[in-house]
Scaffold this motif. Structure first.
Motif, short mmCIF file in Angstrom:
data_model
loop_
_atom_site.label_atom_id
_atom_site.label_comp_id
_atom_site.label_asym_id
_atom_site.label_seq_id
_atom_site.Cartn_x
_atom_site.Cartn_y
_atom_site.Cartn_z
N GLY A 1 -4.58 23.66 13.67
CA GLY A 1 -3.43 23.40 14.52
C GLY A 1 -2.83 24.66 15.11
O GLY A 1 -1.99 24.58 16.01
N PHE A 2 -3.23 25.83 14.59
CA PHE A 2 -2.72 27.10 15.10
C PHE A 2 -3.88 27.94 15.63
O PHE A 2 -5.04 27.72 15.28
CB PHE A 2 -1.98 27.86 14.00
N HIS B 1 0.59 31.27 17.68
CA HIS B 1 0.62 30.06 18.50
C HIS B 1 1.41 30.37 19.76
O HIS B 1 2.21 31.31 19.80
CB HIS B 1 1.25 28.89 17.73
N ASP C 1 3.53 28.20 21.01
CA ASP C 1 4.76 27.41 20.93
C ASP C 1 5.62 27.94 19.79
O ASP C 1 5.24 27.84 18.61
CB ASP C 1 4.43 25.93 20.73
N LYS D 1 8.38 26.77 18.59
CA LYS D 1 8.89 25.71 17.72
C LYS D 1 7.90 25.39 16.60
O LYS D 1 8.32 25.07 15.48
CB LYS D 1 9.17 24.45 18.55
N LYS D 2 6.62 25.44 16.90
CA LYS D 2 5.62 25.18 15.85
C LYS D 2 5.60 26.29 14.82
O LYS D 2 5.38 26.06 13.62
CB LYS D 2 4.25 24.98 16.47
#
Length: 682
Positions: A280-281, A321, A323, A325-326
């Motif tokens: 996810g990263f 990442h 983003d 927020k992530k």
């Protein structure tokens, strides 16, 4: 190819179109079959295909029996034979038997034949290595080998047998596969402290299996949280996605733990590791450093062991990442440190819950019939290593099957099933109860008690001032008032001595240190002190015990004052060398009446000065080297603790005096590597 049916014509429009084709593998033989759908332009068929759609069909062997015979196989060098097997339900491992068909008495060629055995199962969201096995077999004539391989039921298994490329001639072997299995429910056993143990239900649906449950804990995991909230910052200006121009950001988390002994560990990040392209990263990377910021190793998606010295270890984790927020979600991410136990811990197995909690009869070898079930109870471990703390997890494996010795193969699932034990709180050690020291009744008046409490409060405030910067005037003013009110009070005199002998300003106050030390020495009646320790103490007499404690405090203060005085004289210098040596030697002789400095490294500073004045530079080098082995930890409880830099500076002076310039230059080169100011960049 007959198993693929496609339309004869296909009209391709400007915005694209789809078409249907059929694949019918029912009449195909087991193995790999390939075909290509080729599309030609009807106006220019000679121009070759405009597009090609490849089709691959891997058809497993139709036989779903527990035993499969592959027959006689003949190999030429570098030949690979592929087989696809239907793994039966409830199978947990398979035994692959390969036998060299050459005869020792008939065949002239008796050289060994090298074969490769490779098995693979495709599991969703898992790397190939998680369900892959590769082994090389060196076969002599008529030799038979059996390899046990763990499998996952219901998932097709590809098994390849290949002849090694450098082996000459042909090779004939016979091969067969036998599926076996004892299913455990649950397949991962978790034991909580205080629960008495855990229950596992076993079932054998393929064949009769002998059961001998065995479980052992071999690794120790402890959790780490970040020492502070991570910082999110943009990466380098070149770290920008080319597709959309987005800036990539990084989150850096710092973890620390004390490594009590030199050894190896594996840093684990369960939330991120084990994934690469599916992560996810963008990336995660860990850099490991020792307490001197020396780089020790790196860990990524699949970490390996990292050797670390004794001391504080720092782990810096970088997560990237585009983003922010992530990345915010990862600011409190917990990681795990995994280490091998010095000695494996075995768990006892029982047939009933009563036997488990009461320590009854252990499990004995028994037969589990096909289609039946049984329960196994594993008790909690009793000998938990002392370094494990509450919340740590001990991990290992458990095996259940135990095939007869006359049957080939390991007789159990290789690797076993996972076992986890959560460590709980520990009971306090029951120390030997010592006789209570008798106390003398306090017969002082209330006024005397109040006066002592006031004096202690004033002394406490003076000690607070001694630890503050830019408070010298306030300290001297308050000290003058107190010494006038309480002349000869030993704790007050020791506070003044320690204030003048602070590391950052002691060289400017050497005379004051000597005067303060003399004041402490003069306030103690050494003759009376020596007479007291010359007699045996009566541990049952309250007055004697009180006097012993008071005199022990006096002796400790006297030794510290003598040591600080000797060090100040050594640093002070005199008008003549002879006078300097005399003053220092007199101070050392006075100190050695009460303490042997040669037997304790707490006085390492004085020992080095004594050896230097005696010209024993070889002994100095030996002492300095022994101090470096523990980075000066032996001196921390002394009056003058030495840091690693202090010890290295003393070593440099000794090497220069001995003219060992090659060793001095080597130490300097290593200092550049070991004494790092900043952590290495990601």
């Amino acid at each position: 190819s007959d198993f693929v049916k496609v339309p004869s014509f296909f009209v391709l429009m400007h915005n694209g179109r789809s078409f249907k084709f059929e694949v019918d593998p029912t009449n195909l033989s087991p193995g790999v079959h390939t075909a290509n759908i080729c599309a030609f332009d009807t106006a220019r068929p000679g121009a070759g295909p405009r597009f090609v759609i490849p089709i691959t069909v891997a058809k497993p062997i139709a036989d779903k029996a527990a035993s499969i015979s592959l027959g006689e196989l003949e190999f030429v060098p570098n030949e690979v034979k592929r087989f696809f097997l239907n793994v039966p339900a409830d199978a947990t491992w398979m035994d692959v038997t390969i036998k060299d068909e050459r005869s020792v008495t008939v065949d002239k060629e008796t050289a060994p034949r090298l074969l490769a055995l490779h098995t693979l199962q495709l599991l969703p969201h898992s790397a190939y290595r998680d369900a892959e096995k590769q082994k090389y077999l060196n076969l002599l004539p008529s030799q038979e080998t059996v390899t046990s391989i763990p499998v996952h039921s219901g998932v097709t298994c590809e098994m390849d047998i290949a002849r090694y490329w450098s082996t000459v001639g042909t090779t004939k072997v016979t091969a067969s596969v036998r599926f076996r299995g004892v299913t455990a429910v649950p397949d991962c056993m978790n034991i909580q402290c205080g629960g008495g143990g855990a229950k596992v239900r076993l079932q054998s649906n393929i064949d009769d299996e002998y059961i001998v449950p065995k479980a052992k804990l071999s690794k120790w995991k402890s959790a780490l949280s970040p020492i502070k909230s991570g910082v999110i910052s943009p990466c380098d200006e070149r770290d920008i996605l080319a597709s959309n121009g987005k800036q990539i950001y990084q989150l850096v988390l710092t973890y620390e733990f004390a490594n009590k002994e030199e050894g190896a560990f594996v840093p684990r990040v369960p939330a991120l590791q084990g994934f690469l392209y599916e992560s996810g990263f963008e990336s995660q990377l860990m850099l490991i450093f020792d307490e001197d910021k020396k780089y020790l190793g790196v860990a990524d998606s699949w970490p390996s062991e990292i050797k670390a010295p004794k001391g504080n270890i720092t782990i810096r984790l970088q997560i990237r990442h585009d983003d922010v927020k992530k990345l915010d979600l990862m600011k409190s991410l917990t990681i795990w440190i995994e280490r091998k136990l010095s000695k494996e811990i075995s768990l006892s197995a029982y047939k009933t819950h009563r036997s488990m909690v009461t320590g009854g009869d252990s499990w004995t070898r028994s037969l589990l019939r096909q289609g039946t079930t049984t329960n196994v109870f594993f008790g909690e471990p009793s000998n938990i290593p002392p370094e494990c703390k509450c919340g740590d997890v001990l991990t290992g494996s458990a095996t259940f099957a135990d095939g007869p010795s006359e049957l080939p193969g390991s007789g159990k699932r290789p690797g076993g099933f996972e076992v986890n034990y959560v460590v709980g709180t520990k009971m306090k050690d029951e120390k030997e109860v010592k006789a209570k020291i008798p106390e003398v009744p306090d017969e002082r008046s209330i006024d005397d008690k109040i006066k002592e409490a006031v004096r202690s409060a004033k002394l406490e405030e003076l000690q607070k001032l001694s630890g503050k910067k830019d408070s010298e005037k306030d300290f001297i003013s308050l000290y003058d008032q107190l010494i006038e009110s309480y002349p000869g009070h030993l704790p007050l005199l020791m506070t003044a001595l320690k204030f003048n002998d602070k590391k950052d300003c002691r060289l400017e106050k050497l005379e004051n240190i000597v005067k303060a030390a003399d004041a402490v020495i003069e306030s103690i009646d050494e003759l009376s002190l020596a007479q007291h320790f010359g007699l045996k103490n009566d541990d049952e007499d309250a007055a004697s015990c009180k006097a012993r404690k008071e005199n022990e405090d006096k002796k400790s203060n006297l030794v510290e004052a003598l040591a600080r005085k000797a060090r100040a004289i050594a640093d002070m210098g005199s008008s003549t060398e002879a006078e300097e040596d005399t003053r220092f030697d007199d101070a050392m002789r006075h100190l050695q009446k009460w303490e042997s400095i040669d037997d304790s490294k707490k006085f390492a500073v004085l020992s080095l000065e004594k050896l230097r004045r005696a010209g024993h530079f070889g002994s100095m080098l030996k002492l300095v080297t022994s101090l470096l082995e523990k980075n000066g930890d032996d001196t921390k409880d002394g009056f003058a603790p030495m840091t690693r830099d202090d010890i290295n500076e003393e070593r440099k002076k000794v090497l220069e005096h001995l003219k060992f310039t090659h060793l001095r230059d080597r130490d300097f080169s290593w200092k550049i590597v070991t004494s790092v100011k900043e952590y290495a960049l990601f």
